[in-house]
Motif scaffolding. Structure first.
Motif, PDB file in Angstrom:
ATOM      1  N   SER A 145     -16.716  29.405  -9.387  1.00 59.55           N
ATOM      2  CA  SER A 145     -17.314  28.401  -8.498  1.00 59.55           C
ATOM      3  C   SER A 145     -18.818  28.588  -8.379  1.00 59.55           C
ATOM      4  O   SER A 145     -19.588  27.634  -8.472  1.00 59.55           O
ATOM      5  N   GLU A 146     -19.236  29.826  -8.162  1.00 60.60           N
ATOM      6  CA  GLU A 146     -20.665  30.108  -8.023  1.00 60.60           C
ATOM      7  C   GLU A 146     -21.408  29.820  -9.326  1.00 60.60           C
ATOM      8  O   GLU A 146     -22.502  29.251  -9.320  1.00 60.60           O
ATOM      9  N   MET A 206     -22.990  24.675  -2.469  1.00 64.32           N
ATOM     10  CA  MET A 206     -23.235  25.812  -1.589  1.00 64.32           C
ATOM     11  C   MET A 206     -24.687  25.760  -1.141  1.00 64.32           C
ATOM     12  O   MET A 206     -25.542  25.251  -1.866  1.00 64.32           O
ATOM     13  N   ASP A 234     -21.843  26.110  -9.749  1.00 64.41           N
ATOM     14  CA  ASP A 234     -22.831  25.573  -8.812  1.00 64.41           C
ATOM     15  C   ASP A 234     -24.249  25.939  -9.221  1.00 64.41           C
ATOM     16  O   ASP A 234     -25.179  25.167  -9.014  1.00 64.41           O
ATOM     17  N   ARG A 277     -13.959  32.791  -7.371  1.00 61.25           N
ATOM     18  CA  ARG A 277     -15.241  32.731  -6.653  1.00 61.25           C
ATOM     19  C   ARG A 277     -16.418  32.809  -7.612  1.00 61.25           C
ATOM     20  O   ARG A 277     -17.419  32.117  -7.443  1.00 61.25           O
TER      21      ARG A 277
END
Length: 91
Positions: free
Chosen positions: A76-77, A89, A80, A73
Motif C-alpha cells: 500500500s505504501e 495517506m 501510494d 502495508r
C-alpha cells in the motif's frame, strides 16, 4: 512459461479472493486508477514459481518489473509513493 514470468512487464498483483488483504490492495489500485494485472491464486496451492520469488508464500504479492513486495502495508505504501495522485495517506 511460468505464471510469474508472464507478468514481469508491468504491475501484477497475485492475490486470493478469500483474503481481505488482497481486496484492500485491489481497492488501492482502483482508487488510484492503476492498470494492473490481477492474478487470482488459490492460497492452498501457490505456484512454485511464485514461491521462488516470495518464499513466505504470503498473499497478496505485488510485482513491479523486478521488485517483489508481499506485505500488505508495504505494498500500500509503495503504491501510494510511486503513484502519488490521488494521495491516500497524509504527506
Amino acid at each position: 512459461m511460468s505464471i510469474v514470468s508472464q507478468k514481469r512487464g508491468g504491475l501484477a498483483l497475485f492475490g486470493s479472493p478469500i483474503h481481505a488483504s488482497s481486496h484492500r490492495i485491489r481497492l488501492v489500485c482502483q482508487a488510484k486508477d492503476l492498470e494492473i494485472d490481477y492474478v487470482e491464486i488459490d492460497p492452498d496451492n501457490i505456484p512454485s514459481d511464485l514461491i521462488e520469488i516470495n518464499p513466505t508464500g504470503r498473499l497478496p504479492t505485488l510485482i513491479d518489473r523486478d521488485l517483489v513486495l508481499f506485505d500488505e502495508r508495504v505494498v500500500s505504501e509503495y503504491l501510494d509513493e510511486r503513484f502519488p495522485h490521488p494521495a491516500l495517506m497524509p504527506i
